[in-house]
Write a protein that holds these residues in place. Structure first.
Motif, PDB file in Angstrom:
ATOM      1  N   VAL A  87    -102.558 -36.211 -34.617  1.00  0.00           N
ATOM      2  CA  VAL A  87    -101.181 -36.188 -34.113  1.00  0.00           C
ATOM      3  C   VAL A  87    -101.011 -37.246 -33.016  1.00  0.00           C
ATOM      4  CG1 VAL A  87     -99.448 -34.793 -32.911  1.00  0.00           C
ATOM      5  CG2 VAL A  87    -100.886 -33.755 -34.687  1.00  0.00           C
ATOM      6  N   ILE A  88    -101.957 -37.284 -32.101  1.00  0.00           N
ATOM      7  CA  ILE A  88    -101.891 -38.252 -30.996  1.00  0.00           C
ATOM      8  C   ILE A  88    -102.110 -39.665 -31.513  1.00  0.00           C
ATOM      9  CG2 ILE A  88    -102.952 -38.921 -28.801  1.00  0.00           C
ATOM     10  CD1 ILE A  88    -103.734 -35.896 -28.507  1.00  0.00           C
ATOM     11  N   LEU A  89    -103.070 -39.824 -32.416  1.00  0.00           N
ATOM     12  CA  LEU A  89    -103.374 -41.151 -32.951  1.00  0.00           C
ATOM     13  C   LEU A  89    -102.186 -41.738 -33.711  1.00  0.00           C
ATOM     14  CD1 LEU A  89    -107.047 -40.611 -34.143  1.00  0.00           C
ATOM     15  CD2 LEU A  89    -106.292 -42.340 -32.493  1.00  0.00           C
ATOM     16  N   CYS A  90    -101.550 -40.933 -34.552  1.00  0.00           N
ATOM     17  CA  CYS A  90    -100.424 -41.449 -35.335  1.00  0.00           C
ATOM     18  C   CYS A  90     -99.296 -41.907 -34.422  1.00  0.00           C
ATOM     19  CB  CYS A  90     -99.927 -40.389 -36.312  1.00  0.00           C
ATOM     20  SG  CYS A  90    -101.025 -40.129 -37.728  1.00  0.00           S
ATOM     21  N   ARG A  91     -99.008 -41.099 -33.421  1.00  0.00           N
ATOM     22  CA  ARG A  91     -97.944 -41.478 -32.492  1.00  0.00           C
ATOM     23  C   ARG A  91     -98.302 -42.766 -31.746  1.00  0.00           C
ATOM     24  NH1 ARG A  91     -93.854 -43.447 -30.925  1.00  0.00           N
ATOM     25  NH2 ARG A  91     -93.197 -43.178 -28.777  1.00  0.00           N
ATOM     26  N   ARG A  92     -99.540 -42.911 -31.316  1.00  0.00           N
ATOM     27  CA  ARG A  92     -99.939 -44.097 -30.568  1.00  0.00           C
ATOM     28  C   ARG A  92    -100.008 -45.331 -31.468  1.00  0.00           C
ATOM     29  NH1 ARG A  92    -104.750 -43.333 -26.334  1.00  0.00           N
ATOM     30  NH2 ARG A  92    -104.200 -45.554 -26.163  1.00  0.00           N
ATOM     31  N   ILE A  93    -100.461 -45.175 -32.695  1.00  0.00           N
ATOM     32  CA  ILE A  93    -100.528 -46.318 -33.615  1.00  0.00           C
ATOM     33  C   ILE A  93     -99.131 -46.873 -33.858  1.00  0.00           C
ATOM     34  CG2 ILE A  93    -101.011 -46.980 -36.010  1.00  0.00           C
ATOM     35  CD1 ILE A  93    -103.421 -45.008 -35.863  1.00  0.00           C
ATOM     36  N   ALA A  94     -98.174 -45.979 -34.041  1.00  0.00           N
ATOM     37  CA  ALA A  94     -96.792 -46.428 -34.235  1.00  0.00           C
ATOM     38  C   ALA A  94     -96.221 -47.015 -32.950  1.00  0.00           C
ATOM     39  CB  ALA A  94     -95.931 -45.267 -34.722  1.00  0.00           C
ATOM     40  N   GLY A  95     -96.409 -46.304 -31.840  1.00  0.00           N
ATOM     41  CA  GLY A  95     -95.788 -46.716 -30.586  1.00  0.00           C
ATOM     42  C   GLY A  95     -96.412 -47.938 -29.950  1.00  0.00           C
ATOM     43  N   GLU A  96     -97.740 -48.055 -30.034  1.00  0.00           N
ATOM     44  CA  GLU A  96     -98.431 -49.148 -29.352  1.00  0.00           C
ATOM     45  C   GLU A  96     -98.716 -50.341 -30.252  1.00  0.00           C
ATOM     46  OE1 GLU A  96    -101.913 -47.583 -27.408  1.00  0.00           O
ATOM     47  OE2 GLU A  96    -100.833 -45.801 -26.715  1.00  0.00           O
ATOM     48  N   LEU A  97     -98.907 -50.089 -31.545  1.00  0.00           N
ATOM     49  CA  LEU A  97     -99.265 -51.171 -32.460  1.00  0.00           C
ATOM     50  C   LEU A  97     -98.133 -51.533 -33.413  1.00  0.00           C
ATOM     51  CD1 LEU A  97    -102.928 -50.067 -33.336  1.00  0.00           C
ATOM     52  CD2 LEU A  97    -102.133 -51.592 -31.502  1.00  0.00           C
ATOM     53  N   GLY A  98     -97.071 -50.731 -33.426  1.00  0.00           N
ATOM     54  CA  GLY A  98     -95.903 -51.058 -34.235  1.00  0.00           C
ATOM     55  C   GLY A  98     -96.101 -50.900 -35.724  1.00  0.00           C
ATOM     56  N   ARG A  99     -97.004 -50.011 -36.128  1.00  0.00           N
ATOM     57  CA  ARG A  99     -97.298 -49.837 -37.553  1.00  0.00           C
ATOM     58  C   ARG A  99     -96.834 -48.451 -38.028  1.00  0.00           C
ATOM     59  NH1 ARG A  99    -101.524 -53.596 -37.832  1.00  0.00           N
ATOM     60  NH2 ARG A  99    -100.900 -55.224 -36.354  1.00  0.00           N
ATOM     61  N   VAL A 100     -96.976 -48.225 -39.313  1.00  0.00           N
ATOM     62  CA  VAL A 100     -96.705 -46.917 -39.909  1.00  0.00           C
ATOM     63  C   VAL A 100     -97.998 -46.114 -39.893  1.00  0.00           C
ATOM     64  CG1 VAL A 100     -96.025 -45.685 -42.010  1.00  0.00           C
ATOM     65  CG2 VAL A 100     -94.857 -47.806 -41.362  1.00  0.00           C
TER      66      VAL A 100
END
Length: 262
Positions: A231-244
């Motif tokens: 849950v935390i990783l998905c949110r950070r990947i989208a928010g910090e790296l701009g990916r899906v």
């Protein structure tokens, strides 16, 4: 069944009265009609596939997280339930990535839910699913009416609806989790371009390492099968790296073992 039905009805019947020939099921049906206008619709698998593909086409970040009993019990520990009770209800939490629910972990998890683009919530009304969902949201000040909601089993629904491979086709896919290598081989065999593999996530404490490795890969969409840390990783990947980023869950295991077929 009696305690959950007729016994509850009996609490509302005044002394020296009976309610002839009206079953608890009849009362539930009548009451449900009153509350039917407040039903909340969850996004369907086809709608979610459209949102994911739209984000990929536009190169727009998108996070899909899912809340099951592990996430909800982590949030409930020492907040809406005594910590000792949570330990009894959820001896699996260490395996799911949370050796012990702490205020910092709960805060980080709650913040990830607030910031996620889509939140999968349980359809089950069982005590450790919807029975905890709304008390936990209330405690952490999460306004569920402002969240975009789908089912917590959306990962399976995408697969069962035949939408998973089309969503991934032609995309650069990063896999995260203990079965990532095996899943990668399986997806490659179906024409999916897997550009990166990150192995097992060793609990919430391992998230910084995983994020650092994730940033080193080139990918369009990440499938994260890492228990509660997902849950935390998905949110950070989208928010910090701009990916899906999609919380892929145990679907990875079921595909690798052959219990489910691509």
């Amino acid at each position: 069944m009696f305690a959950g039905g007729e016994a509850l009805v009996a609490q509302h019947i005044p002394p020296d009265h009976i309610l002839p020939a009206v079953a608890a099921a009849d009362l539930i049906e009548a009451g449900f009609r009153q509350y039917a206008p407040t039903l909340t619709r969850l996004a369907s698998p086809h709608e979610m596939a459209g949102h994911i593909q739209g984000a990929l086409d536009a190169q727009r970040p998108l996070s899909v997280v899912r809340l099951g009993d592990g996430e909800l019990l982590t949030l409930a520990a020492d907040t809406v339930l005594p910590g000792e009770q949570v330990q009894e209800l959820a001896p699996f939490l260490p395996y799911a990535g949370v050796p012990r629910s702490t205020p910092d972990i709960r805060a980080e998890l709650a913040e990830a839910i607030r910031g996620a683009d889509w939140v999968g919530v349980p359809i089950s009304r069982a005590p450790t699913f919807q029975g905890l969902l709304f008390p936990v949201f209330w405690h952490f000040g999460i306004d569920w009416s402002r969240l975009k909601l789908t089912s917590s089993t959306i990962n399976y629904s995408l697969h069962h609806s035949g939408l998973l491979l089309p969503v991934l086709q032609g995309r650069r896919v990063l896999l995260i989790g203990s079965r990532a290598a095996e899943l990668g081989a399986l997806l490659n065999g179906h024409g999916i371009h897997v550009t990166g593999i990150i192995g097992a996530v060793e609990g919430v404490a391992d998230i910084p390492r995983v994020m650092q490795q994730t940033a080193e890969h080139s990918f369009d969409i990440a499938l994260v099968a890492a228990g509660i840390p997902a849950v935390i990783l998905c949110r950070r990947i989208a928010g910090e790296l701009g990916r899906v980023a999609i919380d892929f869950g145990h679907l990875a295991d079921k595909l690798v073992t052959g219990e489910l077929q691509l």
